[in-house]
Design a protein around this motif. Structure first.
Motif, PDB file in Angstrom:
ATOM      1  N   UNK A   1       0.818  -1.217   0.000  1.00 23.13           N
ATOM      2  CA  UNK A   1       0.000   0.000   0.000  1.00 23.13           C
ATOM      3  C   UNK A   1       0.850   1.264   0.000  1.00 23.13           C
ATOM      4  N   UNK A   2       2.179   1.088  -0.037  1.00 19.32           N
ATOM      5  CA  UNK A   2       3.077   2.233  -0.144  1.00 19.32           C
ATOM      6  C   UNK A   2       3.625   2.765   1.163  1.00 19.32           C
ATOM      7  N   UNK A   3       3.408   2.059   2.262  1.00 19.83           N
ATOM      8  CA  UNK A   3       3.925   2.503   3.553  1.00 19.83           C
ATOM      9  C   UNK A   3       5.440   2.308   3.615  1.00 19.83           C
ATOM     10  N   UNK A   4       6.131   3.255   4.263  1.00 15.98           N
ATOM     11  CA  UNK A   4       7.576   3.119   4.483  1.00 15.98           C
ATOM     12  C   UNK A   4       7.812   2.280   5.734  1.00 15.98           C
ATOM     13  N   UNK A   5       9.082   1.908   5.971  1.00 15.02           N
ATOM     14  CA  UNK A   5       9.415   1.141   7.172  1.00 15.02           C
ATOM     15  C   UNK A   5       9.022   1.913   8.422  1.00 15.02           C
ATOM     16  N   UNK A   6       9.348   3.200   8.443  1.00 12.74           N
ATOM     17  CA  UNK A   6       9.010   4.031   9.608  1.00 12.74           C
ATOM     18  C   UNK A   6       7.502   4.094   9.829  1.00 12.74           C
ATOM     19  N   UNK A   7       6.750   4.188   8.732  1.00 11.62           N
ATOM     20  CA  UNK A   7       5.283   4.222   8.840  1.00 11.62           C
ATOM     21  C   UNK A   7       4.748   2.935   9.451  1.00 11.62           C
TER      22      UNK A   7
ATOM     23  N   UNK B   1       2.386   2.282  12.702  1.00  6.62           N
ATOM     24  CA  UNK B   1       1.051   1.717  12.528  1.00  6.62           C
ATOM     25  C   UNK B   1       0.906   0.378  13.256  1.00  6.62           C
ATOM     26  N   UNK B   2       1.942  -0.457  13.180  1.00  7.99           N
ATOM     27  CA  UNK B   2       1.856  -1.784  13.784  1.00  7.99           C
ATOM     28  C   UNK B   2       2.360  -1.805  15.227  1.00  7.99           C
ATOM     29  N   UNK B   3       2.945  -0.689  15.674  1.00 11.92           N
ATOM     30  CA  UNK B   3       3.455  -0.588  17.038  1.00 11.92           C
ATOM     31  C   UNK B   3       4.459  -1.700  17.337  1.00 11.92           C
ATOM     32  N   UNK B   4       5.389  -1.885  16.391  1.00 14.11           N
ATOM     33  CA  UNK B   4       6.436  -2.888  16.541  1.00 14.11           C
ATOM     34  C   UNK B   4       7.805  -2.219  16.449  1.00 14.11           C
ATOM     35  N   UNK B   5       8.825  -2.919  16.917  1.00 15.54           N
ATOM     36  CA  UNK B   5      10.188  -2.397  16.820  1.00 15.54           C
ATOM     37  C   UNK B   5      10.624  -2.371  15.356  1.00 15.54           C
ATOM     38  N   UNK B   6      11.523  -1.443  15.037  1.00 24.00           N
ATOM     39  CA  UNK B   6      12.034  -1.371  13.664  1.00 24.00           C
ATOM     40  C   UNK B   6      12.756  -2.660  13.292  1.00 24.00           C
ATOM     41  N   UNK B   7      13.456  -3.256  14.254  1.00 19.76           N
ATOM     42  CA  UNK B   7      14.184  -4.500  13.969  1.00 19.76           C
ATOM     43  C   UNK B   7      13.226  -5.622  13.581  1.00 19.76           C
TER      44      UNK B   7
END
Length: 367
Positions: free
Chosen positions: A283-289, A293-299
């Motif tokens: 849907x075009x979301x970036x990693x940061x987005x 949205x998912x409330x998860x760690x970047x890792x």
């Protein structure tokens, strides 16, 4: 029912009769991992654990064929095997639960692997989701069609799984053959599927039950064919994987057998959480987005992306890593004797761990 048509002699090895196949297999995995993972990474692979780390490991270390090969292997059994290998002077400890094969034993291991080769038809990662349902359906279909051929309705189903039984009931209603004829055509398809390759069909056929014959258990077939039980298990899986692949590529030639395989709607397999991340990416979301949205760690999201790279054909890695860094990372991996992220990172201070992992996943084996 089918055994008389499949009487090839099973090829067994007599080298090192005291070395069980599970030990050879664990040594093979340790050799490929080269001390870069713990022994429990092997357990996760053989059990078929669907984690991003395990999925990445099977690709990095060329162990995709063994994924979910031994789903009931326990931690205690693995510990015992490793303990015995240490006592037999095969291993040296390099860290907590990390082991290397001793240099002086590598030639011996090579001989053992040549004497106990893994089938090229073994494709655990590719077909793990099909294998058990395929076997349950095949064994029940053979049993029921055999009884139908003689209009017999008195039998105990070899598969107690209600889902499998309902599948067969529905399938029989869709088959455009007289019920008494199904056995004949199913038999022909099995012969055609199994006689074209240098396989030992007895590994599979001896386990099938018909109206005049009760199939053996895996342990009984291994004993009858004088095979190590664990080597038999892999050989059995290899035949199932061979059949699945052959049927999928020639559905029109196997109208009955092709009904045993229910393909996923997607051409790739993702873990549940990764699939959600993939939906956001599409849907075009970036990693940061996605992190927000998912409330998860970047890792965690990065782990998902690595899994996507390993499974989704032609996923655009250049959206994640610059072309310049791709070239640098690929060159470094090809020149390094280690696939350790830490070792590669030490040589490339200006790239991230995630970029290294992405290149490893996106471009496959560098050996």
């Amino acid at each position: 029912m089918l055994q008389t048509n499949f009487n090839k002699i099973c090829q067994t090895t007599e080298e090192d009769e005291n070395m069980s196949f599970i030990k050879i297999l664990i040594l093979n995995c340790l050799y490929k991992m080269n001390g870069e993972r713990t022994i429990y990474s092997i357990l996760h692979i053989l059990n078929g654990k669907k984690s991003s780390q395990t999925i990445q490991d099977i690709h990095i270390f060329q162990l995709t064929s063994l994924f979910q090969a031994f789903p009931v292997l326990t931690r205690e059994k693995l510990d015992q095997v490793v303990y015995e290998l240490i006592q037999e002077d095969w291993l040296e400890k390099t860290g907590e639960n990390h082991y290397l094969i001793k240099e002086c034993r590598k030639l011996e291991l090579d001989k053992l692997l040549k004497a106990n080769p893994l089938s090229l038809h073994l494709k655990g990662w590719r077909y793990h989701s099909f294998t058990l349902p395929f076997w349950e359906r095949l064994s029940l279909f053979v049993q029921v069609s055999s009884h139908l051929s003689e209009k017999s309705i008195r039998y105990m189903p070899v598969q107690r799984n209600l889902v499998t039984q309902l599948w067969l009931k529905d399938t029989l209603h869709t088959v455009s053959l007289e019920r008494s004829e199904i056995n004949h055509y199913l038999y022909q398809e099995l012969v055609k599927c199994l006689e074209e390759e240098e396989l030992n069909p007895s590994i599979l056929i001896n386990r099938l039950t018909g109206i005049h014959r009760i199939g053996l258990t895996g342990e009984q077939v291994a004993l009858e064919l004088n095979m190590d039980p664990d080597y038999y298990q892999l050989s059995f899986l290899a035949i199932l994987h061979f059949m699945i692949e052959k049927i999928l590529s020639n559905k029109e030639e196997y109208p009955l057998l092709s009904q045993l395989i229910k393909e996923s709607k997607k051409p790739f397999t993702l873990t549940e959480s990764t699939a959600k991340t993939f939906d956001f990416i599409q849907k075009g979301y970036s990693i940061d987005d996605i992190v927000v949205v998912r409330n998860l760690k970047q890792s965690t999201i990065e782990d998902h992306i690595i899994e996507i790279l390993l499974n989704v054909p032609d996923y655009p890695i250049r959206n994640l890593v610059s072309n310049e860094n791709i070239i640098k990372i690929k060159a470094c991996i090809q020149q390094s004797s280690s696939k350790s992220l830490k070792v590669i990172k030490q040589q490339l201070s200006d790239v991230s761990y995630f970029e290294i992992r992405a290149v490893m996943a996106g471009y496959g084996d560098f050996s």
